[in-house]
Design a protein around this motif. Sequence first.
Motif, short mmCIF file in Angstrom:
data_model
loop_
_atom_site.label_atom_id
_atom_site.label_comp_id
_atom_site.label_asym_id
_atom_site.label_seq_id
_atom_site.Cartn_x
_atom_site.Cartn_y
_atom_site.Cartn_z
N LEU A 53 -5.34 -9.31 2.26
CA LEU A 53 -4.45 -8.40 2.98
C LEU A 53 -3.24 -9.18 3.50
O LEU A 53 -3.34 -10.35 3.87
CB LEU A 53 -5.17 -7.75 4.16
CG LEU A 53 -6.41 -6.91 3.81
CD1 LEU A 53 -7.06 -6.37 5.08
CD2 LEU A 53 -6.05 -5.77 2.86
N ILE B 298 -2.62 -7.08 -0.17
CA ILE B 298 -2.05 -5.75 -0.01
C ILE B 298 -1.46 -5.61 1.39
O ILE B 298 -2.14 -5.88 2.39
CB ILE B 298 -3.10 -4.65 -0.25
CG1 ILE B 298 -3.75 -4.84 -1.63
CG2 ILE B 298 -2.49 -3.26 -0.12
CD1 ILE B 298 -2.78 -4.78 -2.79
N GLU B 299 -0.21 -5.14 1.45
CA GLU B 299 0.51 -5.03 2.73
C GLU B 299 0.40 -3.65 3.35
O GLU B 299 0.57 -2.63 2.67
CB GLU B 299 1.99 -5.36 2.52
CG GLU B 299 2.82 -5.24 3.78
CD GLU B 299 4.29 -5.53 3.57
OE1 GLU B 299 5.09 -5.17 4.47
OE2 GLU B 299 4.64 -6.09 2.52
N ASN B 300 0.16 -3.62 4.65
CA ASN B 300 0.19 -2.37 5.42
C ASN B 300 1.61 -1.82 5.48
O ASN B 300 2.57 -2.58 5.60
CB ASN B 300 -0.33 -2.61 6.84
CG ASN B 300 0.49 -3.66 7.58
OD1 ASN B 300 0.54 -4.83 7.19
ND2 ASN B 300 1.16 -3.25 8.65
N ARG C 123 -4.63 9.11 3.13
CA ARG C 123 -5.70 8.14 2.92
C ARG C 123 -7.04 8.88 2.76
O ARG C 123 -7.87 8.93 3.68
CB ARG C 123 -5.74 7.15 4.09
CG ARG C 123 -4.50 6.25 4.16
CD ARG C 123 -4.62 5.21 5.26
NE ARG C 123 -4.74 5.83 6.58
CZ ARG C 123 -3.72 6.16 7.36
NH1 ARG C 123 -2.47 5.95 6.95
NH2 ARG C 123 -3.92 6.70 8.54
N LEU D 17 0.86 -1.18 0.00
CA LEU D 17 0.00 0.00 0.00
C LEU D 17 0.90 1.23 0.00
O LEU D 17 1.17 1.84 1.03
CB LEU D 17 -0.92 -0.01 1.22
CG LEU D 17 -1.95 1.12 1.29
CD1 LEU D 17 -2.95 1.01 0.16
CD2 LEU D 17 -2.66 1.13 2.64
N GLU E 206 -6.02 3.66 9.01
CA GLU E 206 -5.40 2.71 8.10
C GLU E 206 -6.09 1.35 8.09
O GLU E 206 -6.31 0.75 7.02
CB GLU E 206 -3.93 2.53 8.44
CG GLU E 206 -3.18 1.67 7.44
CD GLU E 206 -1.69 1.73 7.65
OE1 GLU E 206 -1.06 2.67 7.12
OE2 GLU E 206 -1.15 0.85 8.36
N LEU F 207 -7.73 -0.29 4.67
CA LEU F 207 -7.39 -1.60 4.14
C LEU F 207 -8.61 -2.52 4.08
O LEU F 207 -8.81 -3.26 3.10
CB LEU F 207 -6.29 -2.23 4.98
CG LEU F 207 -4.89 -1.66 4.76
CD1 LEU F 207 -3.98 -1.98 5.93
CD2 LEU F 207 -4.29 -2.19 3.46
#
Length: 281
Positions: free
Chosen positions: A169, A138-140, A113, A95, A154, A158
């Motif tokens: 995720l 999708i990675e933080n 965001r 991300l 956040e 996500l």
Amino acid sequence: MTAILTAGLGLKPQHYEAALACRADGLWFEVHPENYFVAGGPRLGWLEAIRAVHPISLHGVALSLAADAAPDATHLERLTLLANRIEPALISEHLAWSALRGAYHPDLLPFPRTNEALSRIADNIARTQATLARRIAIENPAHYVHIDGHAWEEVDFLAELAKRTGCGLLLDVNNVYVGARNLGYSATDYIDRFPAEPVMEIHLAGHTPDPNLGAALLIDSHDMPVAPEVWALYKRLIGRIGPRPTLIERDDNLPEFDVLLAERDSAQALAHSSCAKEACG
């Protein structure tokens, strides 16, 4: 190869032979696909050889999904060709953004965001998944400075991306810890609020204090063993959501393969313990 993924390691050229020979139960390997965007040669040959023995995950670093443009068509084509060749068990991305109008930056950069960013990134994820004909995770991100203009927390951002696109995720627990320390929020609250169902993969890594600021700024350096605080967060997480494919990330200051394998075995043991409590199949 179809397999149940438990705990894995990042695959580095220094460890190709040891990785190929290893037969640890549930072991899998993750690579940055950008290192394998080639038609042939020894590196791709090693990857295919290891793929015949162990599942492979592709962890991208350059799709730039948070940029205000669609993913680069050539990059996405190369990723698709590699995925079709390797048949990875998982594909993931960050991300973040790293390219804008032909300018490329060697980093994973943050963004506000906003609702506009949410729509744009959701569209980029949808394009990517449609081209790959695969679900991605999708990675933080890790955080180092406060950014103004956020309209979403956040975790909620996500979760909404997963809801809109059907993506999975990737929860990087070290990123959570580093960001919480640097920005002053609660890592346990983040872990406890993170949605369980979309989590396809978990990352564990080491961090280091900034050379100038010390412990006031932690760096997601991937050059140290996983810290006890990160292990504690991981145990808390899988105690709530159950075991998920978990990777030990180590990109620098590499020890011998057996040292990394022992760290991976610790994650494997925690996953088995969590699975026993959950009565997993």
